[in-house]
Design a protein around this motif. Structure first.
Motif, PDB file in Angstrom:
ATOM      1  N   ILE A   1       0.640  -1.103  -0.042  1.00 55.53           N
ATOM      2  CA  ILE A   1      -0.100   0.056  -0.005  1.00 55.53           C
ATOM      3  C   ILE A   1       0.968   1.285  -0.145  1.00 55.53           C
ATOM      4  O   ILE A   1       0.761   2.456  -0.895  1.00 55.53           O
ATOM      5  CB  ILE A   1      -0.874  -0.016   1.336  1.00 55.53           C
ATOM      6  N   ILE A   2       1.862   1.421   0.854  1.00 58.96           N
ATOM      7  CA  ILE A   2       2.682   2.484   1.070  1.00 58.96           C
ATOM      8  C   ILE A   2       3.624   2.550  -0.225  1.00 58.96           C
ATOM      9  O   ILE A   2       3.565   3.921  -0.567  1.00 58.96           O
ATOM     10  CB  ILE A   2       3.395   2.407   2.474  1.00 58.96           C
ATOM     11  N   TYR A   3       4.005   1.791  -0.637  1.00 60.69           N
ATOM     12  CA  TYR A   3       5.212   1.970  -1.668  1.00 60.69           C
ATOM     13  C   TYR A   3       4.599   2.226  -3.073  1.00 60.69           C
ATOM     14  O   TYR A   3       5.226   2.804  -3.881  1.00 60.69           O
ATOM     15  CB  TYR A   3       6.208   0.658  -1.792  1.00 60.69           C
ATOM     16  N   GLN A   4       3.554   1.491  -3.394  1.00 59.20           N
ATOM     17  CA  GLN A   4       2.817   1.852  -4.590  1.00 59.20           C
ATOM     18  C   GLN A   4       2.138   3.310  -4.405  1.00 59.20           C
ATOM     19  O   GLN A   4       2.238   3.658  -5.500  1.00 59.20           O
ATOM     20  CB  GLN A   4       1.628   0.741  -4.627  1.00 59.20           C
ATOM     21  N   SER A   5       1.793   3.801  -3.317  1.00 63.89           N
ATOM     22  CA  SER A   5       1.411   4.947  -3.233  1.00 63.89           C
ATOM     23  C   SER A   5       2.586   5.841  -3.357  1.00 63.89           C
ATOM     24  O   SER A   5       2.357   6.887  -4.059  1.00 63.89           O
ATOM     25  CB  SER A   5       0.687   5.315  -1.898  1.00 63.89           C
ATOM     26  N   LEU A   6       3.562   5.601  -2.934  1.00 66.74           N
ATOM     27  CA  LEU A   6       4.817   6.435  -3.264  1.00 66.74           C
ATOM     28  C   LEU A   6       5.360   6.560  -4.723  1.00 66.74           C
ATOM     29  O   LEU A   6       5.280   7.885  -5.008  1.00 66.74           O
ATOM     30  CB  LEU A   6       6.041   5.871  -2.395  1.00 66.74           C
ATOM     31  N   VAL A   7       5.087   5.429  -5.464  1.00 70.99           N
ATOM     32  CA  VAL A   7       5.531   5.529  -6.831  1.00 70.99           C
ATOM     33  C   VAL A   7       4.513   6.196  -7.367  1.00 70.99           C
ATOM     34  O   VAL A   7       4.869   7.090  -8.266  1.00 70.99           O
ATOM     35  CB  VAL A   7       5.561   4.005  -7.174  1.00 70.99           C
ATOM     36  N   ALA A   8       3.143   5.955  -6.989  1.00 74.28           N
ATOM     37  CA  ALA A   8       2.044   6.810  -7.832  1.00 74.28           C
ATOM     38  C   ALA A   8       2.268   8.325  -7.649  1.00 74.28           C
ATOM     39  O   ALA A   8       1.944   9.015  -8.506  1.00 74.28           O
ATOM     40  CB  ALA A   8       0.661   6.226  -7.516  1.00 74.28           C
ATOM     41  N   SER A   9       2.390   8.624  -6.556  1.00 74.35           N
ATOM     42  CA  SER A   9       2.713  10.087  -6.258  1.00 74.35           C
ATOM     43  C   SER A   9       3.642  10.676  -6.983  1.00 74.35           C
ATOM     44  O   SER A   9       3.686  11.797  -7.505  1.00 74.35           O
ATOM     45  CB  SER A   9       2.952  10.370  -4.728  1.00 74.35           C
ATOM     46  N   ILE A  10       5.047   9.891  -7.034  1.00 70.44           N
ATOM     47  CA  ILE A  10       5.923  10.677  -7.859  1.00 70.44           C
ATOM     48  C   ILE A  10       5.518  10.642  -9.111  1.00 70.44           C
ATOM     49  O   ILE A  10       5.999  11.668  -9.914  1.00 70.44           O
ATOM     50  CB  ILE A  10       7.278   9.586  -7.571  1.00 70.44           C
ATOM     51  N   ALA A  11       4.739   9.643  -9.713  1.00 74.62           N
ATOM     52  CA  ALA A  11       4.457   9.758 -11.197  1.00 74.62           C
ATOM     53  C   ALA A  11       3.567  10.887 -11.450  1.00 74.62           C
ATOM     54  O   ALA A  11       3.593  11.514 -12.395  1.00 74.62           O
ATOM     55  CB  ALA A  11       3.808   8.386 -11.623  1.00 74.62           C
ATOM     56  N   ILE A  12       2.691  11.151 -10.451  1.00 81.38           N
ATOM     57  CA  ILE A  12       1.746  12.260 -10.835  1.00 81.38           C
ATOM     58  C   ILE A  12       2.565  13.623 -10.618  1.00 81.38           C
ATOM     59  O   ILE A  12       2.016  14.637 -11.197  1.00 81.38           O
ATOM     60  CB  ILE A  12       0.599  12.018  -9.585  1.00 81.38           C
TER      61      ILE A  12
END
Length: 394
Positions: free
Chosen positions: A247-258
């Motif tokens: 949950i946390i790491y995929q959200s981190l990657v998603a935030s960076i991409a956005i």
């Protein structure tokens, strides 16, 4: 949207149940662990988590539409507000790990190294999260919030479809019924809402919003199926720690991409003017985005809490109960119309949800029966030879 974390945490239930059944069972004795009593503290927690789930889901969706309604234009910023609040979960993550220590069986497990997991799991899932969040932001910009909410119900249908190919999901009568109902629900919205557009939205923009919302539901369905596949085939662990890591790491990657998309698209250059021109004022502009992010994380906390204290089935049920709240609130906040066709679409969407949940209930009950039988067989096999009736024959 943030409902996303539901299916991921759900599959930890089986391992939790197995651990509970194995505790306090000395060798040779088939004693079961007594179920914990449900005192007033349990009821208070359950009510509190339910309020978190429903209020977070409703508040975040309404505020997401309010951002565009009052002058917001950046789809990338709206998507970031959906995902970027994940650091709120870090204290909860640390607290739960402190309360529920990692078992010794995890030491030396066949889980991949962090770098391998990051590349093979967290990055692909994070990109799916970013894509889904952006598509839903387009929908919130061009569609009434009630329409967006009802269309997102189709993510269960897409999840079943992708799970069929990725996880060998069986299409039972309940799942097929759910797929049909959710499809009809979305079709009714297409037929009925062609004249119900937010102010300043053209027919082309309305169509784009509808397509992007359906696309967001499809990507989200793929995300859920991919999470399950990753936990089973790559991470090979389904503990609470692994679930929160995803949950946390995929959200981190998603935030960076956005954030990259925000700057690459040029939206970042106009944010200051957008904030100054916001109809409710600059402070309200910041607070709208901030509380949207907090709302989705409040939803996540309620979801995880209910799964840990009750079950994933109950958590999904509470989320379903909260489904009609957003369209009803939209009638008062945004003056959305609630006509007969939209009401029928809402009923069909809820019916589809309940049908899907019923199948989860059947699967869960079957799994519990199989686990109980397997546990009893294991206990019988562990009994000393002298206690077997076959060995006491004259």
């Amino acid at each position: 949207m943030a409902e996303t974390q539901l299916q991921l945490v759900e599959i930890t239930e089986l391992e939790t149940n197995n651990k509970e059944n194995s505790v306090d069972q000395p060798s040779g004795i088939g004693r079961r662990r007594k179920a914990p009593s449900r005192d007033y503290k349990w009821w208070i927690r359950t009510v509190l988590y339910s309020v978190f789930l429903i209020s977070g889901q409703s508040m975040a969706t309404i505020l997401g539409r309010l951002y565009f309604e009052k002058g917001g234009t950046s789809k990338w910023l709206a998507a970031l507000a959906q995902i970027g609040g994940f650091p709120v979960l870090v204290p909860l993550y640390c607290f739960l790990l402190w309360k529920i220590p990692v078992p010794n069986t995890e030491i030396g497990s066949d889980s991949p190294p962090f770098v391998t997991a990051f590349v093979k799991v967290y990055v692909p899932l994070g990109l799916l999260v970013a894509c889904s969040g952006f598509l839903f932001s387009v929908g919130l910009q061009y569609l009434p919030v009630s329409v967006v909410t009802l269309i997102t119900a189709s993510q269960l249908a897409f999840n079943a479809l992708f799970s069929y190919f990725l996880n060998s999901q069986k299409f039972t009568a309940a799942i097929v019924n759910s797929l049909v109902l959710l499809t009809i629900s979305s079709v009714l919205l297409v037929v009925n809402n062609h004249t119900e557009k937010p102010a300043g939205v053209s027919n082309a923009e309305y169509a784009a919003g509808f397509i992007c919302t359906v696309g967001g539901a499809a990507v989200y369905g793929l995300l859920l199926a991919s999470q399950q596949l990753a936990l089973r085939k790559v991470l090979k662990r389904q503990t609470l720690k692994v679930v929160f890591d995803v949950i946390i790491y995929q959200s981190l990657v998603a935030s960076i991409a956005i954030v990259v998309g925000l700057f690459a698209s040029g939206d970042s250059k106009g944010l200051k003017k957008e904030m100054e021109a916001y109809a409710l004022g600059e402070v309200s502009y910041v607070m709208t985005l901030l509380w949207t992010a907090i709302g989705w994380q409040v939803f996540a906390i309620g979801t995880v809490g209910l799964i840990l204290d009750v079950s994933s089935l109950y958590s999904i049920s509470v989320s379903t109960v909260g489904l009609p709240i957003v369209p009803v609130l939209a009638v008062f906040v945004f003056n959305d119309k609630m006509d007969g066709i939209k009401g029928m679409s809402m009923v069909l969407a809820i019916w589809g949800f309940l049908s899907y949940i019923y199948q989860h209930y059947l699967d869960h009950r079957k799994s519990k029966i199989e686990n109980r039988i397997a546990s009893e067989i294991a206990v019988e096999d562990s009994l000393p030879a002298e206690v077997h009736p076959a060995d006491n024959r004259a």
